[in-house]
Design a protein around this motif. Structure first.
Motif, PDB file in Angstrom:
ATOM      1  N   THR A  77       0.821  -1.206   0.000  1.00 16.83           N
ATOM      2  CA  THR A  77       0.000   0.000   0.000  1.00 16.83           C
ATOM      3  C   THR A  77       0.859   1.262   0.000  1.00 16.83           C
ATOM      4  O   THR A  77       0.651   2.156  -0.821  1.00 16.83           O
ATOM      5  N   ASN A  78       1.824   1.328   0.896  1.00 21.61           N
ATOM      6  CA  ASN A  78       2.665   2.521   0.970  1.00 21.61           C
ATOM      7  C   ASN A  78       3.575   2.652  -0.241  1.00 21.61           C
ATOM      8  O   ASN A  78       3.848   3.765  -0.693  1.00 21.61           O
ATOM      9  N   GLY A  79       4.049   1.526  -0.786  1.00 19.95           N
ATOM     10  CA  GLY A  79       4.881   1.574  -1.979  1.00 19.95           C
ATOM     11  C   GLY A  79       4.121   2.116  -3.173  1.00 19.95           C
ATOM     12  O   GLY A  79       4.662   2.868  -3.992  1.00 19.95           O
ATOM     13  N   THR A  80       2.842   1.751  -3.274  1.00 19.41           N
ATOM     14  CA  THR A  80       1.995   2.263  -4.351  1.00 19.41           C
ATOM     15  C   THR A  80       1.630   3.725  -4.099  1.00 19.41           C
ATOM     16  O   THR A  80       1.661   4.549  -5.004  1.00 19.41           O
ATOM     17  N   LEU A  81       1.305   4.036  -2.856  1.00 18.43           N
ATOM     18  CA  LEU A  81       0.911   5.400  -2.506  1.00 18.43           C
ATOM     19  C   LEU A  81       2.026   6.401  -2.796  1.00 18.43           C
ATOM     20  O   LEU A  81       1.761   7.477  -3.339  1.00 18.43           O
ATOM     21  N   ILE A  82       3.254   6.047  -2.476  1.00 17.75           N
ATOM     22  CA  ILE A  82       4.363   6.985  -2.682  1.00 17.75           C
ATOM     23  C   ILE A  82       4.498   7.346  -4.160  1.00 17.75           C
ATOM     24  O   ILE A  82       4.762   8.484  -4.516  1.00 17.75           O
ATOM     25  N   ASN A  83       4.256   6.368  -5.037  1.00 21.55           N
ATOM     26  CA  ASN A  83       4.316   6.613  -6.475  1.00 21.55           C
ATOM     27  C   ASN A  83       3.273   7.651  -6.876  1.00 21.55           C
ATOM     28  O   ASN A  83       3.568   8.582  -7.623  1.00 21.55           O
ATOM     29  N   TYR A  84       2.053   7.505  -6.385  1.00 21.14           N
ATOM     30  CA  TYR A  84       0.983   8.408  -6.786  1.00 21.14           C
ATOM     31  C   TYR A  84       1.122   9.787  -6.144  1.00 21.14           C
ATOM     32  O   TYR A  84       0.805  10.797  -6.766  1.00 21.14           O
ATOM     33  N   VAL A  85       1.589   9.848  -4.909  1.00 21.20           N
ATOM     34  CA  VAL A  85       1.826  11.153  -4.273  1.00 21.20           C
ATOM     35  C   VAL A  85       2.906  11.902  -5.045  1.00 21.20           C
ATOM     36  O   VAL A  85       2.756  13.089  -5.350  1.00 21.20           O
ATOM     37  N   GLU A  86       3.968  11.187  -5.369  1.00 21.44           N
ATOM     38  CA  GLU A  86       5.068  11.786  -6.128  1.00 21.44           C
ATOM     39  C   GLU A  86       4.583  12.286  -7.491  1.00 21.44           C
ATOM     40  O   GLU A  86       4.894  13.406  -7.898  1.00 21.44           O
ATOM     41  N   ALA A  87       3.806  11.466  -8.183  1.00 21.62           N
ATOM     42  CA  ALA A  87       3.292  11.857  -9.502  1.00 21.62           C
ATOM     43  C   ALA A  87       2.364  13.063  -9.389  1.00 21.62           C
ATOM     44  O   ALA A  87       2.376  13.951 -10.254  1.00 21.62           O
ATOM     45  N   THR A  88       1.570  13.123  -8.332  1.00 24.50           N
ATOM     46  CA  THR A  88       0.667  14.254  -8.132  1.00 24.50           C
ATOM     47  C   THR A  88       1.449  15.542  -7.919  1.00 24.50           C
ATOM     48  O   THR A  88       1.129  16.583  -8.511  1.00 24.50           O
ATOM     49  N   ILE A  89       2.484  15.475  -7.101  1.00 25.09           N
ATOM     50  CA  ILE A  89       3.311  16.659  -6.852  1.00 25.09           C
ATOM     51  C   ILE A  89       3.967  17.131  -8.150  1.00 25.09           C
ATOM     52  O   ILE A  89       3.937  18.325  -8.470  1.00 25.09           O
ATOM     53  N   ILE A  90       4.516  16.197  -8.915  1.00 17.95           N
ATOM     54  CA  ILE A  90       5.156  16.548 -10.188  1.00 17.95           C
ATOM     55  C   ILE A  90       4.135  17.155 -11.153  1.00 17.95           C
ATOM     56  O   ILE A  90       4.415  18.141 -11.836  1.00 17.95           O
ATOM     57  N   ALA A  91       2.920  16.592 -11.189  1.00 18.65           N
ATOM     58  CA  ALA A  91       1.876  17.121 -12.066  1.00 18.65           C
ATOM     59  C   ALA A  91       1.509  18.548 -11.682  1.00 18.65           C
ATOM     60  O   ALA A  91       1.359  19.421 -12.551  1.00 18.65           O
ATOM     61  N   PHE A  92       1.383  18.820 -10.378  1.00 18.84           N
ATOM     62  CA  PHE A  92       1.081  20.190  -9.933  1.00 18.84           C
ATOM     63  C   PHE A  92       2.201  21.149 -10.302  1.00 18.84           C
ATOM     64  O   PHE A  92       1.941  22.266 -10.763  1.00 18.84           O
ATOM     65  N   VAL A  93       3.418  20.735 -10.120  1.00 16.32           N
ATOM     66  CA  VAL A  93       4.555  21.592 -10.485  1.00 16.32           C
ATOM     67  C   VAL A  93       4.507  21.904 -11.982  1.00 16.32           C
ATOM     68  O   VAL A  93       4.673  23.053 -12.397  1.00 16.32           O
ATOM     69  N   LEU A  94       4.270  20.891 -12.814  1.00 21.62           N
ATOM     70  CA  LEU A  94       4.197  21.105 -14.261  1.00 21.62           C
ATOM     71  C   LEU A  94       3.047  22.029 -14.640  1.00 21.62           C
ATOM     72  O   LEU A  94       3.186  22.884 -15.514  1.00 21.62           O
ATOM     73  N   ILE A  95       1.907  21.860 -13.965  1.00 20.36           N
ATOM     74  CA  ILE A  95       0.755  22.730 -14.246  1.00 20.36           C
ATOM     75  C   ILE A  95       1.107  24.186 -13.956  1.00 20.36           C
ATOM     76  O   ILE A  95       0.834  25.078 -14.751  1.00 20.36           O
ATOM     77  N   PHE A  96       1.726  24.420 -12.830  1.00 22.30           N
ATOM     78  CA  PHE A  96       2.042  25.802 -12.459  1.00 22.30           C
ATOM     79  C   PHE A  96       3.197  26.366 -13.273  1.00 22.30           C
ATOM     80  O   PHE A  96       3.212  27.560 -13.572  1.00 22.30           O
ATOM     81  N   LEU A  97       4.153  25.519 -13.674  1.00 24.45           N
ATOM     82  CA  LEU A  97       5.252  26.008 -14.508  1.00 24.45           C
ATOM     83  C   LEU A  97       4.778  26.380 -15.907  1.00 24.45           C
ATOM     84  O   LEU A  97       5.303  27.299 -16.522  1.00 24.45           O
ATOM     85  N   THR A  98       3.787  25.657 -16.410  1.00 23.79           N
ATOM     86  CA  THR A  98       3.278  25.949 -17.749  1.00 23.79           C
ATOM     87  C   THR A  98       2.167  26.993 -17.738  1.00 23.79           C
ATOM     88  O   THR A  98       1.719  27.430 -18.796  1.00 23.79           O
ATOM     89  N   GLY A  99       1.708  27.347 -16.549  1.00 23.99           N
ATOM     90  CA  GLY A  99       0.675  28.379 -16.457  1.00 23.99           C
ATOM     91  C   GLY A  99      -0.709  27.897 -16.821  1.00 23.99           C
ATOM     92  O   GLY A  99      -1.569  28.695 -17.179  1.00 23.99           O
ATOM     93  N   ASN A 100      -0.955  26.598 -16.755  1.00 23.39           N
ATOM     94  CA  ASN A 100      -2.249  26.039 -17.123  1.00 23.39           C
ATOM     95  C   ASN A 100      -3.074  25.654 -15.898  1.00 23.39           C
ATOM     96  O   ASN A 100      -3.642  24.580 -15.832  1.00 23.39           O
ATOM     97  N   GLY A 101      -3.162  26.514 -14.927  1.00 22.37           N
ATOM     98  CA  GLY A 101      -3.885  26.216 -13.694  1.00 22.37           C
ATOM     99  C   GLY A 101      -5.394  26.162 -13.836  1.00 22.37           C
ATOM    100  O   GLY A 101      -6.080  25.736 -12.920  1.00 22.37           O
ATOM    101  N   ALA A 102      -5.929  26.574 -14.974  1.00 17.57           N
ATOM    102  CA  ALA A 102      -7.387  26.577 -15.156  1.00 17.57           C
ATOM    103  C   ALA A 102      -7.979  25.179 -15.061  1.00 17.57           C
ATOM    104  O   ALA A 102      -9.151  25.026 -14.710  1.00 17.57           O
ATOM    105  N   GLU A 103      -7.173  24.150 -15.354  1.00 18.04           N
ATOM    106  CA  GLU A 103      -7.659  22.773 -15.296  1.00 18.04           C
ATOM    107  C   GLU A 103      -8.004  22.343 -13.876  1.00 18.04           C
ATOM    108  O   GLU A 103      -8.688  21.348 -13.664  1.00 18.04           O
ATOM    109  N   LEU A 104      -7.518  23.074 -12.882  1.00 14.25           N
ATOM    110  CA  LEU A 104      -7.757  22.711 -11.488  1.00 14.25           C
ATOM    111  C   LEU A 104      -9.034  23.320 -10.923  1.00 14.25           C
ATOM    112  O   LEU A 104      -9.431  22.976  -9.816  1.00 14.25           O
ATOM    113  N   LYS A 105      -9.675  24.175 -11.672  1.00 14.88           N
ATOM    114  CA  LYS A 105     -10.919  24.793 -11.196  1.00 14.88           C
ATOM    115  C   LYS A 105     -12.031  23.747 -11.207  1.00 14.88           C
ATOM    116  O   LYS A 105     -12.111  22.914 -12.116  1.00 14.88           O
TER     117      LYS A 105
END
Length: 145
Positions: A31-59
């Motif tokens: 469970t934790n091994g799988t969770l860490i993958n998804y938490v990490e991917a979520t953080i990276i996705a948020f960083v990419l969204i904010f770096l590209t300026g496409n935050g409208a998808e989060l509304k």
């Protein structure tokens, strides 16, 4: 040509990802091994969204307009990750990669037929040859043991 190179890179990254997640499972549990993958991917996705300026998808207005079918990708990815971290240590990296390839190819044949009305017996024969190769490998392995 670029599509072939990205597909090869994808294969490399998927295999590396698989083995990293197997190690995470061994150290942290399934469970934790799988969770860490998804938490990490979520953080990276948020960083990419904010770096590209496409935050409208989060509304919320945008999120609720996305068809539910598209959210199945995350569910399928989570289940696949759990299968991956459970099965890879038992089968080994090479065999699990080949078996995963068989599943991917079989699913792609079905989806090509559903979405594009394309079907090819040569593709089915190719999958069959891969299965024969695995069976042959296992038989040779049994003889040498």
């Amino acid at each position: 040509m670029i599509f072939y190179l990205t597909a090869i890179a994808n294969g490399f990254l998927n295999t590396f990802n698989r083995m990293t997640n197997v190690k995470a499972k061994q150290c942290l549990g399934t469970t934790n091994g799988t969770l860490i993958n998804y938490v990490e991917a979520t953080i990276i996705a948020f960083v990419l969204i904010f770096l590209t300026g496409n935050g409208a998808e989060l509304k919320w207005a945008h999120v609720k307009e996305v068809p539910l079918l598209f959210y199945l990708g995350a569910l399928c990815g989570l289940v696949a990750m759990i299968f991956l971290v459970i099965g890879t240590p038992k089968a080994g990296a090479m065999l699990s990669s080949v078996l995963m390839l068989i599943g991917q190819l079989s699913t792609s044949i079905v989806l090509d037929y559903i979405f594009f009305e394309e079907f090819s017996m040569i593709r089915v024969a190719g999958i069959f040859l891969i299965i024969v190769g695995i069976a042959w490998r296992d038989k040779l392995k049994e003889k040498s043991a």
